[in-house]
Design an enzyme around this catalytic site. Structure first.
Site, short mmCIF file in Angstrom:
data_model
loop_
_atom_site.label_atom_id
_atom_site.label_comp_id
_atom_site.label_asym_id
_atom_site.label_seq_id
_atom_site.Cartn_x
_atom_site.Cartn_y
_atom_site.Cartn_z
N GLU A 50 0.84 -1.21 0.00
CA GLU A 50 0.00 0.00 0.00
C GLU A 50 0.87 1.26 0.00
OE1 GLU A 50 -2.25 0.23 3.63
OE2 GLU A 50 -3.65 1.71 2.83
N LYS A 117 -9.32 2.55 -2.46
CA LYS A 117 -9.57 1.87 -1.18
C LYS A 117 -10.97 2.23 -0.71
CE LYS A 117 -7.25 1.27 3.33
NZ LYS A 117 -5.98 1.59 4.03
N CYS A 153 -5.49 -3.18 2.06
CA CYS A 153 -5.35 -3.25 3.52
C CYS A 153 -6.70 -3.41 4.24
CB CYS A 153 -4.60 -2.01 4.00
SG CYS A 153 -3.74 -2.24 5.57
#
Lengths: 586, 586
Positions: A50, A117, A153
């Site tokens: 990330e 994300k 994540c």
């Protein structure tokens, strides 16, 4: 147009690397090197962590237009790294004037898509709602017969979100890219969660994490690849850079779907709010080549570190990267002959090499003989430089100068105890300013939590190595280090802890025994239990009240303390700021 | 049942008070007193600021179950405060296990409803997504013919949200409760926005803000009441507690709707996503009484502070409340005879009373004669205590002790300059530890931003008064203070700024002239401009590069600095942590 062709076994590589916040050219170089290495090993897809292009966490640098722009330019430098393969890298990404935490999918010199994300962590050390908008869609990538998705994540920690939407649509592989900070035993927690997610999604799950220290965070790596049943296929190392390369026969996915009764129901997706999934073709032919055999070095099994060894390595990693990334090369430590400074010196020597570490013994009128002897023996055993600077002459003159202000007792009061600690802090900082080493402080978490430390005295320095290590764990870590080579003198383990700032002083004159204090602090500081709950846990009410009072009042001191490695999800609130970065303009 | 009755003129009171984070009993007492005072003045509705029961910002205390529970119990202590009136107070509130930032509406000994905050600020000094969920509905309260809504702080800054949903449904009065921190000239920005919102909603708008200092924030009050055209009806004072009582004839609302062509269109609400609005009756009869005339003291007009006077009062407020809320009573300041420490002493004397302030002159071998003379004259003019502690004897012995380590030049190097600052820091802290005053540091924002300060030296102390005040503003503030009474000697204004840590040292040897530096820092630090943009603004590229380098490298020092008053929306990233609170269990 893409040639129509299929292949069963796809090879994926996870590059577990250690970027530096703001060091765009260094990060791009690292990514290019690892990507090419992976491509040479035959990998079809190479995934990086990330926000790998900026380093993580970039914090308020994300509010600078020039920083976002530099990240975009750095991404473009990666377009030709492995143009006939798929490269996945984390990057901050602006669309319609809105900033997303993105995963860029690169192939054939193009940005195929940037996946946003969806779940933005804003708790503990995380602050992503401060910078990013949440994605409102995701992508499914089609490369011949391979269907894969990418999540970032936090996205994988939620049972519902882009991962479940992709799974419902049907994918063979889910790549999850991470900047997941270490705390004790976290990898087990992650692994259990990922096993469930892989089985829920019914596809391969490739989890790539960052490694190394950045400011007070440490990333542990421990990347992992799982099959559609949640069985572990491969792992990355703990706390070291690594490249994990795994072959994924995708027939295995269909097989698992046929055997999983949940699929028939989940296919209808009536149970969950699905995120829109946009299909994107990878503009590359399906690789037709035979895969080269993987060298032994790549295939060797990795065993994750556990217990005290894991903690020790986290501390070494934190010190090594903090010192390196802030531009220092050497360190200086005040050695008292006690267990805290002894352990700190061991960690520093292991992180930086003994030739780069100096121990300073600064005895006072209250220091016992063994303090200097034990410090010197430790320094000799470790092979670090050892110097003695007695503080008595300075202490005496300070007392003379301060006497006219009044109220100075013969036996030291708290002001005089702190004065001694501040003289030592001043000597260490002067040494640092003159000769260049960073000052590593030596206070442990139990004492720091209770305010049993001197602001601008023993709390003065660049990095607080044991800031998040309770005293009992200090002893365990010291024993662990001695089990590798016996460097800390035995006497250091057995003598009662003392600040030696007045005659016959002992820590237990002020603090409860550490056997009581440490578990009490864990419940009060980490778990936020109330006074009543602590007493229900069986602690003496008088001790509970005393410790709560000390911890609450010590807040003022703690906020002035140097940053250190976090071993727990939440230590003392947060001390956030712009990161210490290699970020210089122009 | 509620009696059917109407009245045209409703009286509202806004209580602009200064709560303390965690001091539940003190906050409840303040609220009860002010609520009763307002009720005696005939107010039908009395509104208090956001999270007034806990104080603002409670930060990570919101993660403690016992803290949330204490807030709930405190709310229940307010049920009988003014049971025949409506009381509006901010409180953290749990529903179905989810925490909201709420506004509790109390009447007849009941909690009529708790309105959840909808827009949660997570930027600048705010961090509400870390703790709270956003509300998914709002309430309209009906009290006879009066229809009113309540929103919380950030809610009013968005053109769309609970305020617009309530306006579409139709209300006579919108009460907005706030914890809105001060920065320079913010009240004008707020006022302009509120005038637009009142006219958009077509109803009365009553904006109540907190006042006083909490940690590094200062709340400026400046509460305000507007009519449905956006005309200002009443104001609260700047930086002082106040009670604003206003009569609102609600026929005025219908009149404004008849005249506003937008109403016909907005009534259909087709233009915006409306939040569900739930109607709630206030379980009280409509008050039938004649309103008592308001005393002159309540009706007197308030003029908001502006310009330098506003900044000066913000700094005085910040120092006064920080010192009081952390349990100190007195302060000590190192007086160098320079403009920064002179201004700091003025602010401290005005905040705490001159009898509670001590100035310490700590001359070195490099101090000029006028340094002590000017400091002494200032102290005499202010009426604060003045002491002299020469640092030469300590400095000499430190140099003797450090000499064997090598490399100690005769003319001071940076290490020796810092050493002098650290000796002074140690003397101040020893004085503080022995005699009890808080150490106020004197560094200004221009120097701190560039790292022109010594960590654990002049940066050592409890509160950095001028942390966010650039040097040119320091001079303006000093001139302003002298215009009230001439306390700072004229020579202090004219001598060139110097740290006096080596012979003939001047600030401009290291820093660009402040006439260039201050605007450059404003653009680089506050506005995040890039190097190229700064050069386009006409700054010398060499100076731009030097300042950027200094600012970026100084990050390491700044993160160790003591907290101070924020004068700007964003200063140096954030330094957040658990607040300094009166929060003790049991």
């Amino acid at each position: 147009m893409v040639e129509e062709m299929t292949r069963d076994t796809w090879r994926i590589a996870l590059a577990q690397i250690d970027p530096t916040v703001g060091d765009f050219s260094g990060n791009v170089r690292l990514i290019r090197e690892r990507a090419r290495e992976a491509a040479q090993l035959g990998a079809h897809i190479v995934a990086f962590p990330e926000l790998v292009i900026t380093g993580y966490p970039p914090e308020d640098l994300l509010l600078k237009v020039s920083f976002i722009d530099a990240a975009r330019r750095a991404l473009h430098l990666l377009l030709d790294a492995i143009p006939d393969r798929v490269l996945i890298v984390g990057v901050p990404w602006v669309e319609s004037g809105i900033l997303y935490n993105g995963a860029a999918i690169l192939a054939r010199g193009e940005i195929v898509a940037v996946v946003p994300k969806h779940h933005l962590p804003t708790y503990g050390v995380f602050d992503e709602d401060r910078y990013f908008a949440r994605g409102s869609h995701t992508f499914r990538f089609l490369w011949g017969n391979l269907r894969f998705g990418v999540t970032i994540c936090e996205d994988i920690w939620y049972p519902i979100g882009p991962a479940s939407s992709l799974a419902t649509r049907g994918i063979d592989l889910l790549v999850n890219i991470n900047g997941s900070p270490y705390h004790r035993g976290k990898w087990i927690q992650r692994q259990v969660m990922l096993q469930t997610r892989a089985a829920d999604a019914g596809c391969y799950l490739a989890y790539v994490n960052m490694v190394g220290g950045q400011d007070e965070l440490v990333f542990d790596g421990n990347s992992i690849v799982l099959d559609p049943n949640g069985t572990i296929l491969a792992r990355g190392t703990s706390f070291e850079e690594d490249l994990i390369v795994v072959d994924l026969p995708i027939t295995r996915v269909l097989s698992s779907w046929l055997h999983d009764p949940r699929r028939r129901w989940l296919a209808r997706a009536e149970s969950q709010p699905a995120l829109p999934v946009v299909d994107r073709e990878i503009p590359l032919p399906v690789p037709g080549e035979q895969l080269p055999p993987l060298p032994e070095s790549v295939q060797r099994p990795r065993t994750p570190l556990e217990g005290v060894a894991e903690v020790y390595q986290a501390l070494v990693t934190g010190v090594r990267d903090y010192v390196r990334k802030t531009g220092f090369r050497t360190a200086v430590i005040g050695l008292s002959g006690g267990i805290d400074s002894s352990l700190t010196a061991c960690i520093a020597a292991d992180a930086l090499g003994p030739e780069n570490v100096t121990g300073l013994s600064m005895p006072s009128r209250y220091s016992s003989r063994h303090s200097i002897e034990d410090a010197e023996e430790l320094a000799r055993n470790l092979g670090i430089r050892f110097l003695i600077v007695p503080i008595e002459p300075v202490h005496r003159v300070f007392r003379e100068v301060l006497a006219p202000l009044g109220n100075q007792p013969e036996e030291p009061d708290v002001a005089d105890e702190n004065l001694q600690a501040r003289i030592r802090g001043t000597i260490l900082m002067t040494y640092s300013n003159r000769f260049g080493p960073i000052v590593l402080t030596t206070g442990n978490k139990s004492e720091m939590a209770c305010g049993y430390a001197t602001l601008y005295g023993d709390m003065a320095g660049g990095f607080a190595v044991l800031k998040d290590v309770p005293k009992l764990l200090v002893y365990q870590l010291a024993r662990y280090r001695n089990s590798i080579s016996p460097v800390i003198p035995e006497r250091v383990f057995v003598k009662p802890p003392s600040a030696e700032l007045r005659p016959n002083q002992k820590d237990v004159d002020t603090l409860p025994p550490f056997e009581i204090l440490d578990p009490l602090l864990e419940l009060y500081v980490e778990q936020d239990l109330s006074r009543e709950e602590l007493i229900r846990h069986g602690f003496d009410p008088e001790i509970v009240d005393r410790v709560i009072m000390m911890v609450d009042r010590a807040e003022y001191k703690r906020r002035q303390a140097a940053p250190g490695v976090k071993l727990t999800p939440r230590a003392f609130g947060r001390d956030r700021r712009l990161p210490i970065a290699n970020w210089f303009h122009g």
